[in-house]
Design an enzyme around this catalytic site. Sequence first.
Site, PDB file in Angstrom:
ATOM      1  N   ARG A 165      27.977 -63.478  57.736  1.00  0.00           N
ATOM      2  CA  ARG A 165      27.677 -64.509  58.687  1.00  0.00           C
ATOM      3  C   ARG A 165      28.362 -64.610  59.870  1.00  0.00           C
ATOM      4  O   ARG A 165      29.615 -64.533  60.041  1.00  0.00           O
ATOM      5  CB  ARG A 165      27.283 -65.967  58.023  1.00  0.00           C
ATOM      6  CG  ARG A 165      26.452 -65.734  56.806  1.00  0.00           C
ATOM      7  CD  ARG A 165      25.015 -66.327  57.570  1.00  0.00           C
ATOM      8  NE  ARG A 165      24.005 -66.344  56.317  1.00  0.00           N
ATOM      9  CZ  ARG A 165      22.688 -66.671  56.577  1.00  0.00           C
ATOM     10  NH1 ARG A 165      22.394 -66.877  57.869  1.00  0.00           N
ATOM     11  NH2 ARG A 165      21.956 -66.698  55.493  1.00  0.00           N
ATOM     12  N   ASP A 183      19.889 -59.760  63.280  1.00  0.00           N
ATOM     13  CA  ASP A 183      19.349 -60.308  61.804  1.00  0.00           C
ATOM     14  C   ASP A 183      17.884 -60.571  62.109  1.00  0.00           C
ATOM     15  O   ASP A 183      16.918 -60.462  61.317  1.00  0.00           O
ATOM     16  CB  ASP A 183      20.119 -61.379  61.446  1.00  0.00           C
ATOM     17  CG  ASP A 183      21.586 -61.357  61.043  1.00  0.00           C
ATOM     18  OD1 ASP A 183      21.836 -60.084  61.066  1.00  0.00           O
ATOM     19  OD2 ASP A 183      22.323 -62.078  61.187  1.00  0.00           O
ATOM     20  N   SER A 195      17.432 -61.819  58.708  1.00  0.00           N
ATOM     21  CA  SER A 195      17.157 -63.497  58.817  1.00  0.00           C
ATOM     22  C   SER A 195      16.044 -63.605  57.934  1.00  0.00           C
ATOM     23  O   SER A 195      14.979 -63.057  58.179  1.00  0.00           O
ATOM     24  CB  SER A 195      16.994 -63.830  60.096  1.00  0.00           C
ATOM     25  OG  SER A 195      16.381 -65.134  60.173  1.00  0.00           O
ATOM     26  N   GLY A 196      16.013 -64.488  56.977  1.00  0.00           N
ATOM     27  CA  GLY A 196      15.003 -64.982  56.516  1.00  0.00           C
ATOM     28  C   GLY A 196      13.798 -65.629  57.066  1.00  0.00           C
ATOM     29  O   GLY A 196      12.800 -65.531  56.925  1.00  0.00           O
ATOM     30  N   HIS A 197      14.184 -66.696  58.073  1.00  0.00           N
ATOM     31  CA  HIS A 197      13.186 -67.268  58.951  1.00  0.00           C
ATOM     32  C   HIS A 197      12.457 -66.226  59.679  1.00  0.00           C
ATOM     33  O   HIS A 197      11.293 -66.300  59.898  1.00  0.00           O
ATOM     34  CB  HIS A 197      13.943 -68.266  59.852  1.00  0.00           C
ATOM     35  CG  HIS A 197      14.255 -69.547  59.091  1.00  0.00           C
ATOM     36  ND1 HIS A 197      15.211 -69.578  58.128  1.00  0.00           N
ATOM     37  CD2 HIS A 197      13.925 -70.649  59.422  1.00  0.00           C
ATOM     38  CE1 HIS A 197      15.482 -70.884  57.814  1.00  0.00           C
ATOM     39  NE2 HIS A 197      14.411 -71.558  58.647  1.00  0.00           N
ATOM     40  N   HIS A 238      23.593 -67.334  51.564  1.00  0.00           N
ATOM     41  CA  HIS A 238      23.073 -66.025  51.219  1.00  0.00           C
ATOM     42  C   HIS A 238      23.452 -65.028  52.542  1.00  0.00           C
ATOM     43  O   HIS A 238      23.784 -65.866  53.432  1.00  0.00           O
ATOM     44  CB  HIS A 238      21.401 -65.971  50.974  1.00  0.00           C
ATOM     45  CG  HIS A 238      20.913 -66.493  51.878  1.00  0.00           C
ATOM     46  ND1 HIS A 238      20.118 -67.670  51.684  1.00  0.00           N
ATOM     47  CD2 HIS A 238      20.022 -66.396  52.937  1.00  0.00           C
ATOM     48  CE1 HIS A 238      19.592 -68.271  52.690  1.00  0.00           C
ATOM     49  NE2 HIS A 238      19.475 -67.450  53.633  1.00  0.00           N
ATOM     50  N   HIS A 255      23.085 -66.861  62.360  1.00  0.00           N
ATOM     51  CA  HIS A 255      22.611 -65.337  62.510  1.00  0.00           C
ATOM     52  C   HIS A 255      22.922 -64.694  63.934  1.00  0.00           C
ATOM     53  O   HIS A 255      23.289 -65.388  64.772  1.00  0.00           O
ATOM     54  CB  HIS A 255      21.015 -65.367  62.458  1.00  0.00           C
ATOM     55  CG  HIS A 255      20.567 -65.517  60.980  1.00  0.00           C
ATOM     56  ND1 HIS A 255      20.748 -64.510  60.239  1.00  0.00           N
ATOM     57  CD2 HIS A 255      19.706 -66.343  60.418  1.00  0.00           C
ATOM     58  CE1 HIS A 255      20.247 -64.694  58.841  1.00  0.00           C
ATOM     59  NE2 HIS A 255      19.741 -65.819  59.062  1.00  0.00           N
ATOM     60  N   ARG A 271      17.842 -69.756  64.830  1.00  0.00           N
ATOM     61  CA  ARG A 271      18.704 -69.765  63.901  1.00  0.00           C
ATOM     62  C   ARG A 271      20.144 -69.212  64.679  1.00  0.00           C
ATOM     63  O   ARG A 271      21.326 -69.510  64.072  1.00  0.00           O
ATOM     64  CB  ARG A 271      18.212 -68.992  62.804  1.00  0.00           C
ATOM     65  CG  ARG A 271      17.154 -69.392  61.944  1.00  0.00           C
ATOM     66  CD  ARG A 271      17.516 -70.930  61.146  1.00  0.00           C
ATOM     67  NE  ARG A 271      18.242 -70.496  59.876  1.00  0.00           N
ATOM     68  CZ  ARG A 271      18.465 -71.482  59.108  1.00  0.00           C
ATOM     69  NH1 ARG A 271      18.268 -72.606  59.436  1.00  0.00           N
ATOM     70  NH2 ARG A 271      18.966 -70.824  58.146  1.00  0.00           N
ATOM     71  N   LYS A 279      19.237 -58.739  51.683  1.00  0.00           N
ATOM     72  CA  LYS A 279      20.134 -59.587  51.668  1.00  0.00           C
ATOM     73  C   LYS A 279      21.318 -59.143  50.497  1.00  0.00           C
ATOM     74  O   LYS A 279      22.448 -59.137  50.986  1.00  0.00           O
ATOM     75  CB  LYS A 279      19.713 -60.988  51.614  1.00  0.00           C
ATOM     76  CG  LYS A 279      19.223 -61.489  52.983  1.00  0.00           C
ATOM     77  CD  LYS A 279      18.798 -62.881  52.819  1.00  0.00           C
ATOM     78  CE  LYS A 279      18.370 -63.635  54.012  1.00  0.00           C
ATOM     79  NZ  LYS A 279      19.346 -63.814  55.178  1.00  0.00           N
TER      80      LYS A 279
END
Length: 588
Positions: A416, A545, A474-476, A469, A541, A535, A408
């Site tokens: 985004r 992502d 995607s962090g999730h 961020h 997202h 998300r 990221k």
Amino acid sequence: MCRHCESDSREERKSEQHQNDRREADGDSRAEPRRYGLVTRRQVLAGAGGLAAVAAFGGAGLRQAGGAGGASQDDSGDEFEKGSGNAPPLNAEARREEAYRIRVDAAQYQRDLSAVEHPDNGDEERYDNRIGSYSKGLPHEDDGEVNPEAYNVLLDVLQNGGESTSIPMGGVLQLDNPEAAYAFAFEGADSHNLTMQPAPELASAETAGEMVEAYWQGLTRDVAFADYPDDELIAEAATDLSNLETFRGPKDDGQVTPETIFRGVESGELTGPYVSQFVWKDVPYGALTLQQRYKVPVAGDDFMTSYDEWLSIQRGERPSGETEVDTEQRYIRNGRDLAALVHSMYPSQFGISSALILLSYENRALSPDNPFFGNQTDDGFATFGDPHVMDLVTRVYNDALKAAWYQKYLVHRRLRPEEFGGLVHNVLDSDADYPIHGDLLDSPVLERVYDQQGSYLLSQSYPEGSPAHSAYPSGHATTIGANITVLKACFDEDFVIPDPVMPNSDGTELEDYEGPDLTVGGELNKLASNIAYGRNIAGVHFRSDAQAGMRLGEAVAVEVLRDMKDTYVKGDFGGFFFTNFDGEVVEI
């Protein structure tokens, strides 16, 4: 299927994979490339295109336990194999030496891998005004573009290690932990040696298709998943997505349908309800049983639909609105519910709850590769038992976050969807000159969006919109991808989930599900997509992502499992086996 022996299908897959591995080692052209994420194993070994490894998956099974020969010696000089089941008791000195060798072998394996390259999509250099890059929270001009001097300071800090306190922020919003991009880990791959394909370019047909999908997801948040087959708005969305030049979602005979819309592309995703059983079924939590009824917003609770509010939030100011919560808790039944669920979940929540559900089936759901499977003498506990599973599931979570944060902050810095929505609005409302693909500008979804909210912005499920961020990956998606990979390695993917359920129309009660069998592997893949694409539905997202993040998380988990397997001493443990998100059998 007999649960006291390894299934024929698993044995056949393992045999085929072993044969293919031998062919690859011998340079046989008949060997099939084994893909990990978006890079083939052959590319890993050959360093093709500079992408030397995605989690070094190409080395799966290549590192030998106990050093070059896979053997260690006790104080008598006798050799034994780790994992042989006949390791003699070690005296303190020999034990200390063996523990040291295991750690050194793991570190040396990672050190000896070729360094990977990290290509980006080129948008940051392509656009001097940084319209293709994440800039939320920095000072912005009235036209929505980031202040270039502020962005250059951000770049200097990230690339040259300056003080983060020197970054000029526009309001009260703080960047989310950029320092994590530099963090190390004691096991698995280093976060800087995992690579990904670049995100789709700003002006590409693929990004346009992802934004078209995001706009339709915003418009249909209140449509129940169970009503998709008969809903007119869903049918219109499916037709629009089918007509796009590039759309990476699942299709039926080349067409997006109400049965495939907004779903993932992994195995099992199109079987049964949209939502995974692991999001609906009761969770056994010690002496408690937790019902998965959640706090959800009321219908129509959308945010950031006016340009003034959008611009204020891009500048880092607090949102003016608040979520209006439904008076009744509900089982997840539509996109708005799912978006709310993934807004408030805690780290590893669904890795943990899914593990607890699977462990409640006792030995029936265990992977046939578990060395204690069918053992009449002893059982797994600290190794290959309940505590072991729970440890592995949570162990990979933070390593996955570090890998995502590196990508990221230090590689992609992709904008985004809410930022892209600002570009669309300014093109259509103010004649701004931005390179947006015609598939998006010509889509009927934009007229529907404007009629509903009076702007062309992408509505958000959360008052604050996206986190502070960038989007890719995607962090999730990365963390749930790691969680799910561990679960698939520990449990039988072919096990049919007993007593499946689905909610009633208003999400207040569970009912029996009637339909095709739902397997552990399919429902775990579906869970990963639910968390990742929830998300997307929220507006924070893009589809890519999510897909890239799930595979990055998978890569992280593979390398942690590789290190962990050499710490076990059990004679009939042949390694971890699971089916990856691309449908290929992985052996560790």
